[in-house]
Design an enzyme around this catalytic site. Structure first.
Site, short mmCIF file in Angstrom:
data_model
loop_
_atom_site.label_atom_id
_atom_site.label_comp_id
_atom_site.label_asym_id
_atom_site.label_seq_id
_atom_site.Cartn_x
_atom_site.Cartn_y
_atom_site.Cartn_z
N CYS A 140 41.47 32.79 17.03
CA CYS A 140 40.04 32.46 17.00
C CYS A 140 39.19 33.66 17.40
O CYS A 140 39.00 33.93 18.59
CB CYS A 140 39.76 31.28 17.93
SG CYS A 140 38.01 30.89 18.03
N CYS A 143 36.16 32.84 19.55
CA CYS A 143 36.44 32.55 20.96
C CYS A 143 36.77 33.84 21.72
O CYS A 143 36.37 34.01 22.86
CB CYS A 143 37.64 31.63 21.12
SG CYS A 143 37.71 30.28 19.96
N ASP A 144 37.57 34.71 21.10
CA ASP A 144 38.19 35.80 21.86
C ASP A 144 37.73 37.21 21.48
O ASP A 144 38.08 38.17 22.16
CB ASP A 144 39.72 35.72 21.71
CG ASP A 144 40.26 34.38 22.21
OD1 ASP A 144 39.68 33.84 23.17
OD2 ASP A 144 41.25 33.88 21.64
#
Ligand code: NAP
Length: 315
Positions: A140, A143-144
């Site tokens: 992701c 997200c990261d």
């Protein structure tokens, strides 16, 4: 509400809280069916790990995925949807009401069920990938990606997701290398063109990742060219795996007709599964379109199918 407190028989239970599940909830709630939505481990579904959504109608400037899902949820709540957090591990479809068994031993009984559990990211399947998950390996970018400022990153895959992740990651990374197992991309032309035009993105073709190297964090990848068998190392600090998704159908596969990839099969033009009273909507039954708008559309259909099923039963 907890499953324990919920001793009644629900009229409509919806598994999943992505666009399909929440649209089904809006429609079922407005039909006064007081639906119960079981939110899984990723409330809001895949859109909550997406950044800008530019193709959802009604948002000419685009909308952030989590924001869009928050609005869906608010709308479902407004009409009286009930929510419960839990993971259904087992189902009994042998008699109605159906019974849903949760991982904590609790259960819910329901007259109809709408399965909208979506799909999850696939992994390459390497032990080293698993070992370094969350330590440089991710699926992701939204997200990261932030954690990889000024670093060299690799993205595996040749589809739209891989192009989208690679392009997004250039906001943070020093360089992004796309590693694809063939020499042509599966991604749509517009996404390919965007990636090819980005000076931070490089491509390595005909190549697979054999191992993620590193003990506590990723420092390189062991690559193999599948045409020449040549093995090489690529120094990167991050690996984003973007090789597609698989449907979240494990608890249902032995009860419902599924295709060889595990997607639930529905009657054409409906959301009806082979078990009367069980309906499927969104990515869990769609390996072709897999869009938020199509998921929402089939969520609406599922609520109408469930409503008509209940009406027919009462008549
Ligand atoms: P996908 O289209 O199935 O592509 C998966 C890619 O991963 C393919 O290039 C495939 O290689 C590769 N792959 C699969 N298994 C692999 C493995 N074990 N090792 C190495 N590579 C592997 O999946 P997706 O990119 O997630 O897209 C899914 C759907 O969502 C598509 O319909 C797509 O159009 C849509 N989508 C749309 C958008 C957008 O419009 N903004 C964004 C994301 C996704 P091969 O090509 O060799 O099979």
């Amino acid at each position: 509400m907890t499953a324990q407190e919920n001793s009644n028989v629900e009229s409509v239970t919806i598994l999943g809280s992505g666009p399909a599940g929440l649209t089904a909830a809006i429609y079922a709630a407005r039909a006064n069916l007081k639906p119960l939505v079981i939110e899984g481990e990723q409330p809001g579904g895949q859109l909550t790990i997406t950044s800008d959504v530019e193709n959802y109608p009604g948002f000419p400037e685009g909308v952030m995925g989590p924001e869009l899902m928050a609005q869906f949820r608010k709308q479902a709540e407004r009409f009286g949807t009930k929510f419960l957090v839990g993971r259904v591990e087992k189902v009994d479809f042998s008699q109605r009401p159906f019974t849903l068994y949760f991982n904590d031993g609790l259960s819910v009984k329901t007259s109809t069920l709408i399965i909208a559990t979506g799909a999850s990211a696939k992994w390459i399947g390497l032990p080293s990938e698993r070992k370094l998950w969350g330590k440089g390996v991710s699926s992701c970018a939204t997200c990261d990606g932030f954690f990889f400022k000024n670093m060299d990153i690799a993205v595996v895959g040749g589809g739209d997701t891989a192009m989208e992740e690679a392009t997004f990651l250039t906001r943070f990374a020093k360089s992004v290398t796309v590693i694809h197992r063939r020499d042509t991309l599966r991604a749509s032309k517009i996404m390919q063109d965007k990636a090819f035009a980005n000076p931070k993105i490089k491509f390595i073709w005909d190549t697979e990742v054999e191992e993620v190297l590193g003990e506590k964090e990723v420092h390189a990848l062991k690559l193999k060219n599948i045409r020449t068998q040549e093995v090489s190392e690529l120094q990167v600090q991050g690996l984003f795996v973007a090789i597609g998704h698989e449907p979240n159908t494990a608890p249902f596969r032995q009860h419902l007709k599924c295709n060889p990839s595990g997607y639930i099969v529905v009657d054409p033009g409906t959301t009806k599964t082979n078990v009367p009273g069980v309906f499927a909507a969104g990515d869990v039954a769609d390996h072709v379109y897999r869009q938020a708008i199509t998921a929402a559309g089939t969520g609406c259909m599922a609520a109408i199918d469930a409503e008509r099923f209940l009406e027919h039963e009462e008549a």
